[in-house]
Write an enzyme that holds these catalytic residues in place. Structure first.
Site, PDB file in Angstrom:
ATOM      1  N   HIS A 131       0.818  -1.193   0.022  1.00 23.38           N
ATOM      2  CA  HIS A 131       0.222   0.256  -0.361  1.00 23.38           C
ATOM      3  C   HIS A 131       0.881   1.009  -0.075  1.00 23.38           C
ATOM      4  O   HIS A 131       2.281   1.203  -0.276  1.00 23.38           O
ATOM      5  CB  HIS A 131      -0.819  -0.019   1.540  1.00 23.38           C
ATOM      6  CG  HIS A 131      -0.387  -0.202   2.552  1.00 23.38           C
ATOM      7  ND1 HIS A 131       0.554  -0.312   2.818  1.00 23.38           N
ATOM      8  CD2 HIS A 131       0.347   0.816   3.112  1.00 23.38           C
ATOM      9  CE1 HIS A 131       1.408  -0.821   4.455  1.00 23.38           C
ATOM     10  NE2 HIS A 131       1.513   0.752   4.334  1.00 23.38           N
ATOM     11  N   HIS A 138       5.687   6.126  -1.361  1.00 21.82           N
ATOM     12  CA  HIS A 138       6.341   5.524  -1.083  1.00 21.82           C
ATOM     13  C   HIS A 138       5.206   4.485  -1.228  1.00 21.82           C
ATOM     14  O   HIS A 138       4.746   3.977   0.447  1.00 21.82           O
ATOM     15  CB  HIS A 138       7.380   4.959  -0.610  1.00 21.82           C
ATOM     16  CG  HIS A 138       6.985   5.288   0.923  1.00 21.82           C
ATOM     17  ND1 HIS A 138       6.812   6.111   1.971  1.00 21.82           N
ATOM     18  CD2 HIS A 138       7.441   3.971   2.148  1.00 21.82           C
ATOM     19  CE1 HIS A 138       6.753   5.792   3.185  1.00 21.82           C
ATOM     20  NE2 HIS A 138       6.600   4.767   2.583  1.00 21.82           N
TER      21      HIS A 138
HETATM   22  P1  ATP Z   1       5.007  -3.027  12.443  1.00 24.52           P
HETATM   23  O1  ATP Z   1       4.857  -1.238  12.734  1.00 24.52           O
HETATM   24  O2  ATP Z   1       4.552  -3.096  13.431  1.00 24.52           O
HETATM   25  O3  ATP Z   1       5.822  -3.175  12.176  1.00 24.52           O
HETATM   26  P2  ATP Z   1       3.501  -1.687   9.933  1.00 24.52           P
HETATM   27  O4  ATP Z   1       4.326  -0.848  10.013  1.00 24.52           O
HETATM   28  O5  ATP Z   1       3.074  -2.588   8.629  1.00 24.52           O
HETATM   29  O6  ATP Z   1       4.154  -2.781  11.116  1.00 24.52           O
HETATM   30  P3  ATP Z   1       2.403   0.435  11.548  1.00 24.52           P
HETATM   31  O7  ATP Z   1       3.444   1.080  12.303  1.00 24.52           O
HETATM   32  O8  ATP Z   1       0.727   0.213  11.821  1.00 24.52           O
HETATM   33  O9  ATP Z   1       2.478  -1.118  10.482  1.00 24.52           O
HETATM   34  O10 ATP Z   1       2.219   1.422   9.958  1.00 24.52           O
HETATM   35  C1  ATP Z   1       1.204   1.263   8.913  1.00 24.52           C
HETATM   36  C2  ATP Z   1       1.762   1.834   7.943  1.00 24.52           C
HETATM   37  O11 ATP Z   1       2.074   3.191   8.541  1.00 24.52           O
HETATM   38  C3  ATP Z   1       3.284   1.697   7.185  1.00 24.52           C
HETATM   39  O12 ATP Z   1       2.825   1.885   6.012  1.00 24.52           O
HETATM   40  C4  ATP Z   1       3.684   2.194   7.574  1.00 24.52           C
HETATM   41  O13 ATP Z   1       5.000   2.742   6.638  1.00 24.52           O
HETATM   42  C5  ATP Z   1       2.947   3.909   7.744  1.00 24.52           C
HETATM   43  N1  ATP Z   1       4.179   4.852   9.186  1.00 24.52           N
HETATM   44  C6  ATP Z   1       3.935   4.059  10.032  1.00 24.52           C
HETATM   45  N2  ATP Z   1       4.379   4.720  11.267  1.00 24.52           N
HETATM   46  C7  ATP Z   1       4.919   5.911  10.358  1.00 24.52           C
HETATM   47  C8  ATP Z   1       4.887   7.292  10.944  1.00 24.52           C
HETATM   48  N3  ATP Z   1       5.309   7.958  12.152  1.00 24.52           N
HETATM   49  N4  ATP Z   1       5.118   7.989   9.638  1.00 24.52           N
HETATM   50  C9  ATP Z   1       4.764   7.902   8.516  1.00 24.52           C
HETATM   51  N5  ATP Z   1       3.934   6.859   8.562  1.00 24.52           N
HETATM   52  C10 ATP Z   1       4.124   5.697   9.699  1.00 24.52           C
END
Ligand code: ATP
Ligand code: MG
EC number: 3.1.4.58
Length: 176
Positions: free
Chosen positions: A42, A124
């Site tokens: 996504h 991205h």
């Molecule tokens: P995990 O953190 O448990 O490894 P994940 O990164 O797939 O899993 P989330 O951290 O919930 O899941 O993130 C969901 C989405 O939001 C992902 O596309 C992640 O790259 C993005 N994301 C997470 N944190 C941020 C942030 N601080 N700023 C921008 N995008 C973010």
């Protein structure tokens, strides 16, 4: 009820996700790392983090009425974010229309009390996690044209096997 971790994203149609998965496969010999599962690929538009149940419910109800201006983004390069150690696919230049949709989404979200991030929007699609090199592969596969007309609100839930995504609301596509 516990808070929910939420984010807004563009979700690729299955054929596009399949092609993105081949981008991950092609980068793997160079970058190593762990491919994201195809059905989880996504592009995040707005990461909200932990959201209280009441606000989450308001967002779920309101999301169908936030119309995303349809647009196109061309994914034409690999990139890396070294600190989280990810390899991604993205556009060389952020299209104005996508930037405007991102900005408009955050403006709309401000009515719910959310504050836009200080960092610029870097569109991205994460392809590989835990990569072992700081440079992306030099050559990307042929550019991918992504037409989008809606966004999804996704709950990110922690499980033993890592985060799981669940689509909890969708914006309605713009009427023709
Ligand atoms: P995990 O953190 O448990 O490894 P994940 O990164 O797939 O899993 P989330 O951290 O919930 O899941 O993130 C969901 C989405 O939001 C992902 O596309 C992640 O790259 C993005 N994301 C997470 N944190 C941020 C942030 N601080 N700023 C921008 N995008 C973010
Ligand atoms: Mg994360």
């Amino acid at each position: 009820m516990p808070p929910t971790r939420l984010f807004y994203a563009l979700w690729p149609a299955p054929a596009l996700a399949d092609t993105l998965a081949t981008w991950a496969t092609q980068a793997r010999p160079h970058s190593q790392g762990r491919p994201m599962r195809t059905e989880t690929l996504h592009m995040t538009l707005a990461f909200l983090g932990s959201v209280e149940k009441e606000i989450a419910d308001e967002l779920i109800d309101a999301t169908p009425y936030h119309r995303l201006q349809p647009g196109t983004v061309t994914l034409d390069r690999y990139g890396v974010f070294t600190r989280p150690g990810i390899l991604w696919a993205g556009p060389e230049r952020t299209p104005d229309s996508l930037q405007a949709s991102h900005d408009g989404l955050w403006l709309w979200l401000s009515a719910f009390g959310f504050v836009p991030p200080a960092q610029p929007f870097r569109p991205h699609v994460t392809l590989l996690r835990n990569i072992e090199r700081n440079d992306p592969p030099a050559d990307a596969p042929p550019p991918l044209t992504w037409h989008y007309d809606r966004m999804v609100l996704v709950a990110s839930e922690s499980t033993d096997g890592g985060s799981r995504y669940r689509v909890v609301a969708r914006s309605k596509p713009q009427p023709g």
